[in-house]
Design a protein around this motif. Structure first.
Motif, PDB file in Angstrom:
ATOM      1  N   ASP A 168       0.833  -1.216   0.000  1.00  0.00           N
ATOM      2  CA  ASP A 168       0.000   0.000   0.000  1.00  0.00           C
ATOM      3  C   ASP A 168       0.857   1.252   0.000  1.00  0.00           C
ATOM      4  OD1 ASP A 168      -2.233  -1.602   0.000  1.00  0.00           O
ATOM      5  OD2 ASP A 168      -2.510  -1.502   2.185  1.00  0.00           O
ATOM      6  N   VAL A 171       2.203   1.738  -3.534  1.00  0.00           N
ATOM      7  CA  VAL A 171       1.162   2.247  -4.427  1.00  0.00           C
ATOM      8  C   VAL A 171       0.870   3.714  -4.134  1.00  0.00           C
ATOM      9  CG1 VAL A 171      -1.262   2.007  -5.076  1.00  0.00           C
ATOM     10  CG2 VAL A 171       0.134  -0.025  -4.742  1.00  0.00           C
ATOM     11  N   LYS A 172       0.828   4.078  -2.870  1.00  0.00           N
ATOM     12  CA  LYS A 172       0.576   5.464  -2.491  1.00  0.00           C
ATOM     13  C   LYS A 172       1.684   6.376  -2.994  1.00  0.00           C
ATOM     14  CE  LYS A 172      -0.337   8.331   1.576  1.00  0.00           C
ATOM     15  NZ  LYS A 172      -0.451   8.334   3.067  1.00  0.00           N
ATOM     16  N   GLU A 175       1.366   6.733  -6.825  1.00  0.00           N
ATOM     17  CA  GLU A 175       0.259   7.627  -7.166  1.00  0.00           C
ATOM     18  C   GLU A 175       0.624   9.082  -6.895  1.00  0.00           C
ATOM     19  OE1 GLU A 175      -2.982   6.180  -4.904  1.00  0.00           O
ATOM     20  OE2 GLU A 175      -3.514   4.569  -6.323  1.00  0.00           O
ATOM     21  N   ILE A 178       2.821  10.234  -9.759  1.00  0.00           N
ATOM     22  CA  ILE A 178       2.044  10.486 -10.975  1.00  0.00           C
ATOM     23  C   ILE A 178       1.283  11.801 -10.864  1.00  0.00           C
ATOM     24  CG2 ILE A 178       0.131   9.629 -12.379  1.00  0.00           C
ATOM     25  CD1 ILE A 178       1.026   6.779 -11.637  1.00  0.00           C
ATOM     26  N   ALA A 179       0.693  12.046  -9.676  1.00  0.00           N
ATOM     27  CA  ALA A 179      -0.057  13.292  -9.488  1.00  0.00           C
ATOM     28  C   ALA A 179       0.868  14.510  -9.554  1.00  0.00           C
ATOM     29  CB  ALA A 179      -0.788  13.255  -8.147  1.00  0.00           C
TER      30      ALA A 179
END
Length: 231
Positions: A168, A171-172, A175, A178-179
């Motif tokens: 997790d 993945v966080k 992300e 990407i943001a």
């Protein structure tokens, strides 16, 4: 003749005493110089044995002691130490300190090269790492044995299983990258939607200079011309 001989012998004795006194003085100075040189050699040898940043650490320690003393005196007098401290700081020094603090607040100066970008990302990931669990470390060390340290002949595939929490977190982080990447875009040299008010690149640069220096003064005239209400 006897008196002359006595005078000459006395004169010779005095000269001998003066010569011996001068010799003794030279011996004394030589011993003092030898002792001083020995002390300097010992002191230099001790300085060489100290760490390379010893002088800087010593200056920092002296500054901390003086700062604590001045802070205590200001508190005893009921004064604000920050204001008292700024009274003895020049404008140039205050400006330099302010720039350093601003640089620390914005530690990321932007992209310079890929090596610096990788180093910043590594430092950011290291700071975000949780506190090391020594009990879990020892447990994994006993569980994996020699494979815990790895090596050229060790197969690590299948020995370690990632926890759901670690997945997790990965993945966080992805992300978030990407943001953050979506907020940046390549600076474009040409804007297709902008008005064409030039005939070549040189004229375009000249118009940009005019806009930069006189744009705010000619904005109303330009709007009137565009609306057709100019007199």
């Amino acid at each position: 003749m006897a008196e002359t001989a006595a005078g000459s012998s006395k004169s010779f004795a005095e000269k001998q005493r003066e010569r011996m006194a001068r010799m003794k003085e030279l011996h004394t100075k030589r011993n003092e110089a030898r002792a001083s040189n020995h002390q300097e050699v010992v002191a230099e040898d001790e300085r060489k044995k100290l760490p390379a940043n010893w002088e800087a650490r010593q200056r920092q320690a002296e500054w901390l002691i003086a700062d604590v003393k001045a802070r205590t005196e200001a508190q005893e007098k009921g004064l604000d130490y920050s204001r008292v401290k700024m009274l003895s700081v020049s404008a140039a020094e205050a400006d330099r300190v302010d720039k350093l603090q601003a640089k620390k607040r914005n530690a990321d100066p932007g992209f310079s090269d890929y090596e610096a970008q990788t180093a910043r990302q590594y430092n950011r990931l290291v700071k975000a790492m949780p506190t090391r669990d020594l009990a879990k470390y020892e447990e994994q060390k006993q569980k994996y044995g020699d494979a815990f340290y790895g090596g050229p002949n060790v197969i690590l595939q299948g020995l370690h299983k990632d926890t759901p929490g670690a997945i997790d977190n990965m993945v966080k982080d992805l992300e978030g990258q990407i943001a953050k990447r979506k907020k940046f875009s390549r600076r474009r040299t040409h804007n297709d939607d902008a008005d064409i008010d030039y005939i070549n690149e040189k004229n375009a640069r000249f118009n940009k200079k005019l806009e930069r220096f006189y744009g705010e003064h000619t904005a109303e005239i330009k709007q009137n011309l565009e609306r057709g209400t100019a007199i």
